[in-house]
Design a protein around this motif. Structure first.
Motif, PDB file in Angstrom:
ATOM      1  N   TYR A 101       0.910  -1.148  -0.047  1.00  9.03           N
ATOM      2  CA  TYR A 101      -0.017  -0.013  -0.089  1.00  9.03           C
ATOM      3  C   TYR A 101       0.974   1.279  -0.040  1.00  9.03           C
ATOM      4  O   TYR A 101       1.838   1.318   0.781  1.00  9.03           O
ATOM      5  N   LEU A 140       0.479   5.675   0.230  1.00  6.60           N
ATOM      6  CA  LEU A 140      -0.544   6.587   0.135  1.00  6.60           C
ATOM      7  C   LEU A 140       0.205   7.900   0.413  1.00  6.60           C
ATOM      8  O   LEU A 140       1.033   8.241   0.957  1.00  6.60           O
ATOM      9  N   LYS A 154      -4.217   6.615  -3.019  1.00  7.94           N
ATOM     10  CA  LYS A 154      -4.108   5.490  -2.608  1.00  7.94           C
ATOM     11  C   LYS A 154      -3.629   4.465  -3.790  1.00  7.94           C
ATOM     12  O   LYS A 154      -4.553   4.342  -4.780  1.00  7.94           O
ATOM     13  N   ASN A 207      -8.373  12.096   3.019  1.00  9.41           N
ATOM     14  CA  ASN A 207      -7.592  11.422   3.877  1.00  9.41           C
ATOM     15  C   ASN A 207      -7.659  12.067   5.424  1.00  9.41           C
ATOM     16  O   ASN A 207      -7.602  13.166   5.392  1.00  9.41           O
TER      17      ASN A 207
END
Length: 306
Positions: free
Chosen positions: A163, A165, A187, A217
């Motif tokens: 992941y 971000l 993301k 976010n």
């Protein structure tokens, strides 16, 4: 499509780098010997239970684990740039070695980089990057006709998932609490193993290796000295894709550390994850469905802080 994802990721990385370094250059003091603060810690855990002819029942077990934390912070009157690398790994075996395998119990590789530019008392603007994945493969385990454990279905491996971000927004911070809202966030979910990507694991489209989302976010953090030698920290991350604002991804981590002396600490941590796009195979029937992921770890650590 792969070229599009690569270009998008490259642009995000370059934007983050250029933003950080260009703003940093504007407030770099002449004497740079004191603006960087670096440190880290390493700890290891070991637990063993041995049983022989034990009337009360039970099984022998061995557990091993290690945690590495490195950090570097650049702080001036106008800005703060924080970088944190966290590596955790643990494994355990329950039962006799002839029939049971070592299985991983903890596996985390995470890098955080946050840059903030002071706007006034307690307020700042800035950008952040978070990358996390795991180091070892994860499996379902079953037993053969002789009762020996064996590796079953592959569930995950390095960069499957991974992941990444990026977020840009405004932050409010006190000595023990901080909150940041980022209306611009991207993301990326990576599943680089084709066998997992082909079945649409971790929310990527079947046959794809990368899933990109754009949204907002929200981060909140708490660091509090409960009492002498007892520290509590908690971080909450919420991400909402602009295409589906009601489907919020959640990552909530808590850690409480009891410091016994310079070398010995006890820690208890929890992590709760919910991702609407991730379907998790259930052990009962193997059917994949949405579910809350939860982990807790209790460690007695022998280590050193530097």
């Amino acid at each position: 499509m792969k070229q599009f994802h690569f270009s998008l990721i490259t642009f995000s990385v370059l934007f983050f780098s250029l933003f950080t370094f260009s703003v940093s250059a504007q407030d770099t003091p002449t004497d740079t010997t004191s603006i960087w603060k670096k440190g880290g810690s390493f700890s290891a855990t070991f637990a063993n239970v041995g049983l022989s002819n034990w009337a009360g029942g039970g099984q022998s077990s061995i557990a091993l684990g290690a945690i590495l934390n490195l950090n570097a912070t650049r702080k001036t009157e106008k800005s703060t740039w924080e970088n944190i690398l966290t590596v955790q790994y643990g494994m355990a075996r329950v039962g006799e070695s002839d029939f049971n395998l070592f299985k991983k119990t903890d596996d985390n590789f995470q890098f955080d980089s946050k840059y903030s530019y002071n706007l006034g008392k307690n307020w700042s603007s800035g950008t952040s990057m978070n990358f996390r994945t795991q180091m070892a493969s994860g499996y379902f385990f079953d037993r053969d006709s002789l009762g020996e454990e064996r590796q079953g279905q592959l569930l995950s491996k390095f960069l499957s998932p991974g992941y990444l971000l990026f977020a840009t927004g405004i932050r409010y911070e006190t000595k023990i609490f901080n909150v940041r809202y980022s209306p611009l966030a991207a993301k990326f979910t990576f599943v680089m193993d084709d066998s997992l990507a082909n079945v649409g694991a971790f929310g990527v489209d079947e046959g794809k290796n990368v899933r990109s989302e754009f949204g907002s976010n929200f981060d909140a953090g708490l660091t509090y000295d409960v009492m002498e030698n007892v520290k509590l920290s908690s971080t909450l991350n919420l991400f909402a894709n602009y295409e589906h604002l009601s489907q919020i991804d959640v990552n909530w981590e808590n850690l409480i550390v009891f410091k016994v002396n310079k070398f010995l600490t006890t820690s208890f941590s929890t992590q709760l994850i919910y991702d609407h796009d991730v379907l998790i195979p259930q052990e009962e029937d193997g059917v994949a469905e949405r579910a809350i992921q939860f982990k807790h770890v209790l460690n007695i650590n022998v280590g050193y802080t530097f």
